[in-house]
Design an enzyme around this catalytic site. Structure first.
Site, short mmCIF file in Angstrom:
data_model
loop_
_atom_site.label_atom_id
_atom_site.label_comp_id
_atom_site.label_asym_id
_atom_site.label_seq_id
_atom_site.Cartn_x
_atom_site.Cartn_y
_atom_site.Cartn_z
N GLU A 172 0.82 -1.21 0.00
CA GLU A 172 0.00 0.00 0.00
C GLU A 172 0.86 1.27 0.00
O GLU A 172 0.78 2.11 0.90
CB GLU A 172 -0.98 -0.05 1.17
CG GLU A 172 -1.93 -1.24 1.05
CD GLU A 172 -2.89 -1.39 2.20
OE1 GLU A 172 -2.88 -0.53 3.11
OE2 GLU A 172 -3.67 -2.36 2.21
N HIS A 414 -18.48 -8.94 6.31
CA HIS A 414 -17.11 -8.49 6.53
C HIS A 414 -16.45 -9.37 7.57
O HIS A 414 -17.00 -9.55 8.67
CB HIS A 414 -17.07 -7.03 7.00
CG HIS A 414 -15.68 -6.52 7.21
ND1 HIS A 414 -15.23 -6.04 8.42
CD2 HIS A 414 -14.61 -6.44 6.37
CE1 HIS A 414 -13.96 -5.67 8.32
NE2 HIS A 414 -13.56 -5.91 7.08
N HIS A 415 -15.30 -9.93 7.23
CA HIS A 415 -14.49 -10.73 8.14
C HIS A 415 -13.13 -10.07 8.32
O HIS A 415 -12.28 -10.17 7.44
CB HIS A 415 -14.27 -12.15 7.61
CG HIS A 415 -15.48 -13.01 7.63
ND1 HIS A 415 -15.56 -14.19 6.91
CD2 HIS A 415 -16.65 -12.90 8.30
CE1 HIS A 415 -16.74 -14.76 7.13
NE2 HIS A 415 -17.42 -13.98 7.96
N GLU A 416 -12.92 -9.37 9.41
CA GLU A 416 -11.58 -8.90 9.74
C GLU A 416 -10.91 -9.99 10.56
O GLU A 416 -11.33 -10.30 11.67
CB GLU A 416 -11.61 -7.59 10.51
CG GLU A 416 -10.24 -7.10 10.93
CD GLU A 416 -9.23 -7.08 9.78
OE1 GLU A 416 -8.25 -7.85 9.85
OE2 GLU A 416 -9.45 -6.32 8.82
N GLU A 485 -5.65 -6.72 2.08
CA GLU A 485 -4.35 -6.97 2.72
C GLU A 485 -3.79 -8.35 2.40
O GLU A 485 -2.86 -8.81 3.05
CB GLU A 485 -4.41 -6.78 4.25
CG GLU A 485 -4.69 -5.37 4.71
CD GLU A 485 -6.17 -5.07 4.78
OE1 GLU A 485 -6.56 -3.93 4.54
OE2 GLU A 485 -6.95 -5.98 5.13
N GLU A 503 -7.82 -6.09 -2.69
CA GLU A 503 -7.25 -4.77 -2.48
C GLU A 503 -5.80 -4.84 -2.96
O GLU A 503 -5.50 -4.55 -4.09
CB GLU A 503 -7.34 -4.37 -1.02
CG GLU A 503 -6.84 -2.96 -0.74
CD GLU A 503 -6.72 -2.70 0.74
OE1 GLU A 503 -6.99 -1.57 1.14
OE2 GLU A 503 -6.33 -3.61 1.49
N GLU A 509 -8.98 4.41 0.46
CA GLU A 509 -8.93 4.72 1.89
C GLU A 509 -7.77 5.64 2.25
O GLU A 509 -7.86 6.44 3.18
CB GLU A 509 -8.85 3.43 2.70
CG GLU A 509 -7.59 2.61 2.47
CD GLU A 509 -7.64 1.27 3.18
OE1 GLU A 509 -8.65 0.99 3.85
OE2 GLU A 509 -6.66 0.51 3.07
#
Length: 704
Positions: A172, A414-416, A485, A503, A509
């Site tokens: 990133e 959403h799974h973080e 990520e 991503e 972001e």
């Protein structure tokens, strides 16, 4: 159609010189020569239109705990040649069919003194070269550990490069444009300032790497089909201008644990004297296996909104409370926890987004921060692990599902993982079943933070295998995956088309974290998107982030017209309208383009392109005769000249042009735009202004 012929039937040219073979591409644009040096070291070189683009470069692998590596003392024991030509249809994509046409040379090498065999397989397309190492089943090479891969890419000069620093844990970064000879000095500053770069050379860069020679040849270096292997970076010998592969190590420093029979990923070199052909290349996909999912009817492109941007900007929060609730036996007690009043994923707010999606024709709503644990992870321990099943008290899973269903809208899960991949694997079946039971057919997964167990890197063989496991397990439950990520894509989406987005680069972001360069989006299609689509999350209309959160002074370095164009230039079957409903309601005329633009295409025409400066793309919406055009511009204002010859002859269309106003500027006047309608045919031409950090978007609708 598929045709496979051996040497007597194909258009190869093989020299009769001992230890040297030539391979030509189907149309003869490329010539690759393989040979062994006097000490038995394998080498190759590559020419494009009679110009050398890769000088003689060594091949091989250094092994750990072995007296002799796979580097030299080889003899050629066999060569096999073939040609292959097929046309296949992607489940989704920039085009509705792809030709896969190459000539192949497989060289079998035997190592003196060890009686070990490897095969180096070359595939030469009309857009470039792919090669990989293969390890057949054999007595003297079964289990082995790679200390380093030694594949070289020897450059012919001090080319211009668009690069980001080598890093085992993040991609990133903003891109830097420089000469190869300047990378060391520029990278050392970033290297010393960024603690995530672990023992990596200051001349290391990431792939996909975009290069341009002084005489206008474009070269792209990357890899394809990264499975059960470490992600490749490139380390530059800046005295001799030779890149060499540099694999991501695991926690013990090993680069790869192998068991024959096996093979490496493909190393790819895409070359053209026309930048548009780099963008149009499908070589990376063609080097991957066909789809292993038989029934792909459940895989659908998605246009969505989400409870996300308000969190990124700091207007709302992921966590329900700032307290740390009592936790016993894995069960949290929120009865005494005080709500913080800023939690974004609450029932009323999610319903607002569902209503907005339904009213404007969007397919889905992404909701982050719905499950317990964010207050612990953000405020207490980065080692916190989520269970992916337990909602906060103000998030009604079943009620919201029924409400969304009644509106014809789905919710995206959403799974973080918080980087705890073993925990995620333990919960994965239960989490995916929970999604099936509650009407979720897509998940955005995240891997923020250090990988647990400690010492592992985000792109080592071990974690690459985890990402692949998650995709394959999701396919078992008919779930589409958007991985953030995770490792940068290498065309795996051909084999597992439920991987509808990644991503793996600097996304929107970062515009809320201090900004990105205004030309960033003119580089990403030449680099990150070579391996697959990106969930870039475009569509920001309010560039002054302080209007979302007074404490956040960031600025989005883009005009509104540029943001609209991204829906065409940044290809993805997963496209988000990332801003909030309130900001879209302020500019309903510009928002109309986002509502209209397609997410799946039958044709794509790259009209003009120059990395770091500008890109103009036209795409035909699948199943229609309608086209959409996007232009993104770098920091220098310019006038774009295009014609509409891609339109069908004899048809009349209405083009709606969303463009920068004359005084538009990404920093000082980003919301200045104009909209006009004109009649066009395939004979029409257009000259259109693009501001610094700006661009334009055009919807072209067939007159009925």
């Amino acid at each position: 159609m598929k045709n496979l012929f051996f040497a007597s039937l194909i258009l190869f040219a093989f020299s009769t010189v001992a230890k040297a073979q030539q391979l030509k591409s189907p149309e003869g644009k490329f010539v690759m020569e393989f040979s062994l040096q006097n000490d038995g070291t394998p080498t190759y070189n590559l020419k494009y239109k009679n110009k050398e683009v890769v000088k003689t470069s060594k091949l091989g692998l250094e092994l750990k705990d072995d007296k002799k590596s796979l580097l030299n003392d080889f003899t050629i024991t066999d060569t096999k040649t073939s040609t292959f030509d097929e046309t296949w249809k992607p489940v989704w994509g920039e085009v509705d069919h792809i030709r896969n046409h190459y000539n192949e040379l497989a060289v079998t090498l035997n190592q003196k003194g060890t009686d070990r065999q490897i095969v180096i397989r070359f595939r030469l397309f009309d857009d470039g070269l792919g090669f990989r190492y293969e390890f057949p089943a054999q007595k003297n090479l079964t289990y082995f550990v790679i200390k380093e891969e030694r594949s070289q890419f020897a450059m012919t000069g001090d080319h211009t490069a668009f690069w980001i620093p080598g890093d085992y844990d993040t991609q990133e970064y903003d891109y830097t444009k420089s000469k190869l000879s300047e990378i060391r000095g520029l990278s050392e500053k970033a290297y010393t300032a960024n603690v995530s770069q672990r023992s990596f050379s200051p001349t290391g860069v990431q792939t996909s790497l975009m290069l341009k020679t002084a005489d206008g040849i474009y070269i792209n270096l990357h890899e394809a089909a990264l499975i059960d292997y470490s992600c490749m970076h490139l380390n530059l010998d800046d005295k001799n201008l030779v890149f060499e592969s540099w694999l991501t190590p695991d926690a013990k420093g090993d680069k790869g644990h192998m068991q024959a029979p096996n093979h490496s990923p493909w190393r790819t070199i895409i070359v053209s004297d026309d930048a548009r052909e780099i963008l149009a290349s499908k070589m990376t996909y063609n080097l991957n296996d066909p789809s292993k999912i038989d029934d792909t009817s459940w895989i659908k492109p998605v246009k969505y909104v989400g409870v996300w941007w308000e969190m990124i900007t700091g207007k709302s929060s992921w966590s329900y409370t700032n307290d740390f609730p009592t936790v016993q036996l894995g069960v949290s007690d929120f009865s005494k926890a005080k709500p913080n009043g800023t939690h974004g994923a609450n029932n009323a707010n999610v319903k607002k987004y569902i209503d907005f999606a339904a009213a404007n024709g969007f397919d889905a709503v992404l909701v982050e921060g719905w499950n317990e644990g964010w207050e612990d992870w953000f405020g207490h321990s980065k080692d916190y692990v989520f269970d992916f099943l337990t909602p906060y008290p103000d998030f009604d899973v079943k009620g919201l599902h029924e409400y969304a269903k009644s509106k014809g809208v789905k919710i995206i899960m959403h799974h973080e993982t918080s980087g705890s991949v073993r925990n995620y694997e333990r919960h994965m079946d239960a989490a995916y079943k929970f999604m099936n039971d509650n009407g979720y057919d897509a998940v955005k997964s995240g891997y923020v933070g250090d990988i647990l167990p400690r010492g592992e890197n985000h792109y080592s063989q071990w974690i690459v295998n985890h990402y692949q496991y998650a995709i394959e397990k999701a396919a078992d439950y008919k779930i589409m995956v958007n991985a953030h990520e995770a490792v940068r894509p290498t065309g795996i989406a051909r084999t597992y088309p439920n991987l509808i987005g990644n991503e793996a680069a600097r996304g929107t972001e970062y515009q809320a974290f201090g900004g990105s360069k205004p030309n960033h989006v003119t580089v990403l299609p030449f680099t990150r998107l070579i391996g697959g689509p990106m969930d870039y999350t475009p569509g920001i209309f309010e560039m002054d982030i302080s209007k979302m959160n007074p404490d956040n002074k960031s600025h989005v370095n883009s005009t509104i017209a540029n943001q609209l164009a991204l829906y065409v230039t940044m290809y993805s079957p997963l496209q988000m309208a990332a801003d909030t409903p309130e900001n879209y309601n302020r500019f309903p005329d510009a928002f109309q383009f986002i509502k209209d633009v397609a997410v799946d295409w039958s044709e794509s025409k790259y009209i003009e392109a120059e990395p770091g400066d500008f890109i103009t793309v036209a795409r035909k919406a699948k199943g229609t005769n309608n086209w959409f055009v996007g232009n993104v511009n770098g920091e220098t204002p310019r006038t774009s000249n295009i014609d509409f010859s891609f339109l069908e002859k004899g048809k009349k269309y209405t083009a709606t042009i969303y463009a920068d106003a004359k005084d538009a500027h990404y920093k000082t006047n980003p919301q200045a735009y104009t909209i006009k309608k004109i009649a066009v045919t395939n004979k029409s031409k257009l000259s259109q202004f693009s501001a610094p950090g700006g661009g334009y978007a055009i919807s072209i609708i067939e007159n009925k």
